[in-house]
Design an enzyme around this catalytic site. Structure first.
Site, PDB file in Angstrom:
ATOM      1  N   ALA A  11       0.824  -1.214   0.000  1.00 15.41           N
ATOM      2  CA  ALA A  11       0.000   0.000   0.000  1.00 15.41           C
ATOM      3  C   ALA A  11       0.853   1.256   0.000  1.00 15.41           C
ATOM      4  O   ALA A  11       0.585   2.216  -0.725  1.00 15.41           O
ATOM      5  CB  ALA A  11      -0.939  -0.005   1.209  1.00 15.41           C
ATOM      6  N   CYS A  42       2.896 -12.577  -1.005  1.00 19.43           N
ATOM      7  CA  CYS A  42       2.170 -13.796  -1.385  1.00 19.43           C
ATOM      8  C   CYS A  42       3.064 -14.795  -2.116  1.00 19.43           C
ATOM      9  O   CYS A  42       2.709 -15.974  -2.230  1.00 19.43           O
ATOM     10  CB  CYS A  42       0.976 -13.442  -2.264  1.00 19.43           C
ATOM     11  N   VAL A  80       8.614   3.731  13.741  1.00 18.90           N
ATOM     12  CA  VAL A  80       7.798   4.856  14.193  1.00 18.90           C
ATOM     13  C   VAL A  80       7.284   4.557  15.593  1.00 18.90           C
ATOM     14  O   VAL A  80       6.781   3.454  15.870  1.00 18.90           O
ATOM     15  CB  VAL A  80       6.623   5.104  13.230  1.00 18.90           C
ATOM     16  N   ASN A 303      -2.788  -2.860  -2.638  1.00 17.79           N
ATOM     17  CA  ASN A 303      -2.296  -2.074  -3.770  1.00 17.79           C
ATOM     18  C   ASN A 303      -3.356  -1.114  -4.292  1.00 17.79           C
ATOM     19  O   ASN A 303      -3.054   0.028  -4.645  1.00 17.79           O
ATOM     20  CB  ASN A 303      -1.818  -3.010  -4.878  1.00 17.79           C
ATOM     21  N   TYR A 424     -16.871 -20.027 -24.654  1.00 22.63           N
ATOM     22  CA  TYR A 424     -17.115 -21.468 -24.798  1.00 22.63           C
ATOM     23  C   TYR A 424     -16.296 -22.038 -25.949  1.00 22.63           C
ATOM     24  O   TYR A 424     -16.286 -21.500 -27.049  1.00 22.63           O
ATOM     25  CB  TYR A 424     -18.590 -21.762 -25.058  1.00 22.63           C
ATOM     26  N   ARG A 440     -29.814 -22.269 -13.816  1.00 24.83           N
ATOM     27  CA  ARG A 440     -30.960 -22.882 -14.473  1.00 24.83           C
ATOM     28  C   ARG A 440     -31.741 -23.745 -13.486  1.00 24.83           C
ATOM     29  O   ARG A 440     -32.976 -23.795 -13.515  1.00 24.83           O
ATOM     30  CB  ARG A 440     -30.488 -23.728 -15.652  1.00 24.83           C
TER      31      ARG A 440
END
Length: 442
Positions: A11, A42, A80, A303, A424, A440
């Site tokens: 970030a 990751c 910090v 991000n 498809y 369906r």
């Protein structure tokens, strides 16, 4: 304009780069407590087992690049300790020289991330006990995984625990995974988690469910894990219990946070304090399906939030639209994907929901090489609006999860899945995608 950013990974550096693009006169100071910038956390499990050859391969930009190419004051080993919100100053310490620092800001971004949870268990400081979060964590773990380590114990069955179980097994280690609850991967429902349990057993992962860790035993190095029921001998331990926002420095600032310590932000990444923004694992994310602030720390979200925070800090108003809770993980031969709500979450929100489950082929039924997909969809009983989906299988999981995530983002009903014009061809799908077949039936 002087911008200060706490945190130099996902970030923080996404924000820094957006500020560079937006404000040509920007002065940017980044305060990173570690030694590395802008890397893909990751990817670390795949460095451990050698699928990714080197730690360098997961680094997007080095500290040197930010300093020399983008002219940032990119600091490392800078912890910090306090934020003076009245005088707009960040205070801290150089952990190498022990010198104190004080940096004034016009606009501040808190992108301090999250830390692995390490309970105060007896013996937790023994050698051979590790967490996995940073490049240095990974380096230390790899150096400790010598030929003398035969048995690895993982505490925690979330995504990191599962990924690392596969990683350690690939290295030829015997692997035990201890989970306090009755299932791994709690973001999946119990019926779907059974498929994960089966895959673990198929690959000789010893699953210990329903036991709580109480202590670690050993003289200098860990030799056993003690639970509330028994002890398990081991040579090496990975703690993968989860993470918590790294926000302890903010408790005296008055910044609004949730119960877990994540910083509340609005759609523009603004906190409750003027000129202070937050993004990434230390901040909340608005969940579009739950319609409330949540905390699901993922690199993709970090991000995105970082980019939006940087744009707003530099005067370009952008808003974060929210998340739908999408995630995916590889576990041996299976891909585990989910988005939206699980049954557990729907019940917590008191939503009336219905379920549709099916087994389907990832390809056209007559085309060779297809694999079974196990699919579970949740939808609102009254409105038919899609609430969530879970898919587990060997092929085609990512394609369908992304379709369902897009449908959730656009608040589609389960019937509207039928109207989607999906790709498809027999090597990729049937004439009716499995998700459409389920619609369906409804």
């Amino acid at each position: 304009m002087h911008y200060v950013i706490i945190g130099g990974v996902a970030a923080g550096m996404s924000a820094a780069m957006e500020i560079v693009r937006t404000d040509e006169s920007a002065e940017i100071t980044v305060l990173e407590r570690g030694t590395d910038y802008s890397y893909g956390q990751c990817g670390l499990p795949y460095v451990v087992n050698g699928v990714v050859p080197s730690l360098d391969d997961v680094v997007a930009r080095s500290v040197k690049t930010f300093r020399e190419k983008y002219h940032m004051d990119a600091r490392v080993n800078t912890e910090v300790t306090n934020i003076d919100v009245q005088d707009q100053k960040v205070k801290g310490i150089d952990t190498e020289t022990k010198e104190t620092i004080e940096v004034p800001y016009d606009r501040l971004l808190i992108a301090s991330g999250s830390d692995p949870i390490v309970p105060d268990w007896e013996g937790v400081q023994l050698k051979g006990i590790h967490t996995l979060k940073t490049l240095r964590d990974t380096e230390g773990m790899m150096n400790d995984l010598t030929d003398n380590v035969n048995h690895v114990t993982i505490v925690g069955g979330g995504y990191v625990g599962l990924e690392m179980a596969e990683s350690f097994k690939t290295l030829g280690k015997n692997v035990t995974l201890i989970q306090r609850g009755q299932q791994v991967a709690k973001i999946f429902d119990e019926d779907m988690a059974e498929l994960i349990h089966e895959e673990a057993k198929k690959n000789d992962i010893e699953l210990i469910l329903g036991e709580s860790v109480e202590a670690f035993l050993g003289k200098d190095r860990v030799e056993a894990v003690k639970t509330d029921k028994r002890s398990h001998d081991t040579d090496f331990v990975l703690l993968a219990i989860g993470v918590q926002p790294n926000t302890s420095i903010l408790k005296d600032t008055g910044i609004h946070m949730n119960e877990q310590g994540a910083i509340h932000v609005n759609a523009y990444m603004k906190t409750s304090i003027k000129n202070i923004y937050s993004a990434g694992d230390c901040a909340t994310q608005y969940h579009l399906v739950k319609q409330l602030d949540d905390h699901i720390p993922l690199g993709t979200t970090a991000n995105k939030q970082g980019r939006i925070a940087g744009a707003n800090m530099a005067g370009n108003p952008l808003s974060f639209k929210g998340i739908v809770g999408t995630s995916i993980v590889k576990f041996f031969d299976l891909t585990l994907g989910r988005t939206g709500l699980s049954e557990r979450e729907a019940k917590q929100l008191n939503l009336p929901y219905s379920i549709q489950t099916t087994k389907a082929n990832s390809y056209a039924g007559y085309y060779p090489g297809g694999e079974t997909l196990y699919i579970k969809l949740l939808y609102h009983t009254k409105t038919n609006e899609l609430l969530g989906g879970q898919i587990i299988g060997k092929k085609g999981v990512d394609k369908r999860i992304d379709v369902l995530a897009t449908a959730l983002y656009n608040k589609m009903t389960i019937h509207q899945l039928l109207d989607l014009d999906l790709a498809y061809a027999p090597p990729y799908n049937g004439v009716w995608d499995p998700t459409q077949q389920m619609a369906r039936k409804v």
